[in-house]
Design a protein around this motif. Structure first.
Motif, PDB file in Angstrom:
ATOM      1  N   ASP A 134       0.841  -1.211   0.000  1.00  0.00           N
ATOM      2  CA  ASP A 134       0.000   0.000   0.000  1.00  0.00           C
ATOM      3  C   ASP A 134       0.869   1.251   0.000  1.00  0.00           C
ATOM      4  N   LEU A 135       1.088   1.820  -1.169  1.00  0.00           N
ATOM      5  CA  LEU A 135       1.996   2.946  -1.300  1.00  0.00           C
ATOM      6  C   LEU A 135       1.241   4.242  -1.572  1.00  0.00           C
ATOM      7  N   VAL A 136       1.655   5.285  -0.879  1.00  0.00           N
ATOM      8  CA  VAL A 136       1.244   6.655  -1.182  1.00  0.00           C
ATOM      9  C   VAL A 136       2.505   7.500  -1.176  1.00  0.00           C
ATOM     10  N   GLY A 137       2.600   8.429  -2.110  1.00  0.00           N
ATOM     11  CA  GLY A 137       3.778   9.275  -2.149  1.00  0.00           C
ATOM     12  C   GLY A 137       3.722  10.279  -3.278  1.00  0.00           C
ATOM     13  N   TRP A 138       4.886  10.811  -3.616  1.00  0.00           N
ATOM     14  CA  TRP A 138       5.015  11.870  -4.613  1.00  0.00           C
ATOM     15  C   TRP A 138       6.018  11.435  -5.667  1.00  0.00           C
ATOM     16  N   ILE A 139       5.655  11.532  -6.941  1.00  0.00           N
ATOM     17  CA  ILE A 139       6.544  11.132  -8.024  1.00  0.00           C
ATOM     18  C   ILE A 139       7.722  12.108  -8.096  1.00  0.00           C
ATOM     19  N   ASP A 140       8.944  11.552  -8.062  1.00  0.00           N
ATOM     20  CA  ASP A 140      10.123  12.423  -8.150  1.00  0.00           C
ATOM     21  C   ASP A 140      10.984  12.128  -9.375  1.00  0.00           C
ATOM     22  N   ARG A 141      10.655  11.064 -10.122  1.00  0.00           N
ATOM     23  CA  ARG A 141      11.404  10.739 -11.326  1.00  0.00           C
ATOM     24  C   ARG A 141      10.542   9.850 -12.215  1.00  0.00           C
ATOM     25  N   VAL A 142      10.713   9.965 -13.533  1.00  0.00           N
ATOM     26  CA  VAL A 142       9.950   9.132 -14.461  1.00  0.00           C
ATOM     27  C   VAL A 142      10.896   8.428 -15.412  1.00  0.00           C
ATOM     28  N   GLY A 143      10.467   7.260 -15.890  1.00  0.00           N
ATOM     29  CA  GLY A 143      11.235   6.516 -16.864  1.00  0.00           C
ATOM     30  C   GLY A 143      10.862   6.901 -18.285  1.00  0.00           C
ATOM     31  N   ALA A 144      11.537   6.266 -19.229  1.00  0.00           N
ATOM     32  CA  ALA A 144      11.289   6.549 -20.643  1.00  0.00           C
ATOM     33  C   ALA A 144       9.828   6.274 -20.992  1.00  0.00           C
ATOM     34  N   GLY A 145       9.262   7.186 -21.781  1.00  0.00           N
ATOM     35  CA  GLY A 145       7.891   7.011 -22.231  1.00  0.00           C
ATOM     36  C   GLY A 145       6.839   7.567 -21.294  1.00  0.00           C
ATOM     37  N   VAL A 146       7.241   8.086 -20.147  1.00  0.00           N
ATOM     38  CA  VAL A 146       6.302   8.665 -19.183  1.00  0.00           C
ATOM     39  C   VAL A 146       6.439  10.188 -19.243  1.00  0.00           C
ATOM     40  N   PRO A 147       5.332  10.915 -19.390  1.00  0.00           N
ATOM     41  CA  PRO A 147       5.426  12.377 -19.486  1.00  0.00           C
ATOM     42  C   PRO A 147       6.157  12.975 -18.294  1.00  0.00           C
TER      43      PRO A 147
END
Length: 337
Positions: free
Chosen positions: A76-89
């Motif tokens: 059960d994860l909640v958090g804030w996106i700090d990095r994206v991989g290839a193909g992700v806006p």
């Protein structure tokens, strides 16, 4: 990063606290999040114990087969996106998200072979985690991150159960284990559908069940006299199973998504066919069902039942408290504290 690693099947001694775990990097189609809250579940305990395998044959297993160690648990994860991989806006960096813990692609039939965060891939008992981008659902709510982390596994399991038996308005549903995460979620979801709820809880938890929305409360191991309910939603199993079928009216439906009191039980087939009962198994929700659950959370239709929070270093104590079952609602880890 700081993380708790599961190093093998066994007891709490198999959990190892580390402060030098390499930071994960998101692959193509993935995002990385700074985990702010991660719920504790039965699945964490059972996976650690190898309880999903054939214990009689000495063959422990995780959620879906073999488990690779070390593993970071926590579905059960909640958090804030700090990095994206290839193909992700790249615009997704900075989003506050709640994570759908079920890992599958394809249609509903794929749920039977789905994986789970914290089992088939690393989960949330760490400062950072990577997940498929489509599993990270943006959420807009005034609820705290710890409150949000009380929802994913418990509520999507409960959501799937009421969907599988098509629980309808004005029906009566008997819910076992109603003080736990899935059970208390079932109470809320059943009431949202207009059903009458009979909750089964342990001593001292009756008032809490009523405040959650139950119409009536029974103590553990009690069932209504006679054929008085349309649906049984059971997460306990064990020796009470025959009595639960007795409580069902003709054409009643029984749905299970757990076996806390034991997975093996007896079934009188005459009872099944003479009353024309329906027995249903249920596990995890589809991605579409999870997205609908998030919309209900945002609308304020569901109330978080947060019992306590623990810093990451106290994960063994949180799991011990979880096993003791002296709380009502959910226990949550806060890795950033």
């Amino acid at each position: 990063m700081r993380a708790y690693l599961l190093t093998g099947f066994g007891g709490p001694e198999k959990l190892e606290y580390r402060e030098d775990v390499p930071d994960p990097e998101p692959g193509p189609g993935e995002v990385r999040l700074r985990v702010t809250a991660a719920g504790v579940n039965n699945t964490d305990i059972w996976t650690r114990e190898g309880a999903y395998g054939d214990l009689g044959a000495g063959d422990p297993a995780a959620w879906r087969g073999a488990l690779e160690f070390p593993r970071v648990q926590g579905a059960d994860l909640v958090g804030w996106i700090d990095r994206v991989g290839a193909g992700v806006p790249p615009e997704r960096v900075g989003e506050r998200v709640i994570v759908d813990p079920v890992l599958y692609t394809g249609g509903e039939a794929e749920l039977a072979t789905s994986g789970l965060l914290g089992s088939e891939r690393d989960g949330g008992f760490a400062e950072l985690a990577t997940v498929p981008a489509e599993n990270a659902i943006p959420v807009d709510t005034t609820l705290t991150d710890a409150e949000l982390a009380s929802f994913p596994t418990a509520y999507q399991t409960a959501y799937r159960m009421v969907e599988r038996v098509a629980l309808a308005r004005d029906e009566t549903v008997l819910i076992t284990g109603a003080s736990g995460g899935v059970g208390s979620a079932l109470v809320q979801l059943a009431k949202a559908r207009g059903a009458r709820v009979v909750a089964v809880v342990g001593p001292g938890k009756q008032e809490q069940a009523l405040r959650t929305g139950a119409d009536a409360v029974l103590l553990r191991d009690d069932v209504p006299a006679g054929e008085s309910v349309d649906v049984v939603a059971d997460v306990v199993g064990g020796p009470a199973f025959p009595a639960l079928l007795d409580a069902l009216r003709p054409l009643g439906r029984y749905v299970t998504a757990g076996a806390i009191a034991g997975p093996l039980t007896e079934l009188d087939l005459r009872k099944l066919y003479l009353k024309e009962l329906t027995l249903v198994g249920s596990t995890v929700s589809t991605h579409e069902q999870f997205a609908d659950l998030v919309r209900q959370i945002e609308a304020g239709a569901l109330r978080p039942l947060l019992a306590a929070t623990y810093p990451l270093r106290d994960l063994p104590r949180a799991q011990a408290d979880f096993v003791a079952k002296k709380f009502f609602g959910k226990l949550v880890i806060t890795p950033q504290e």
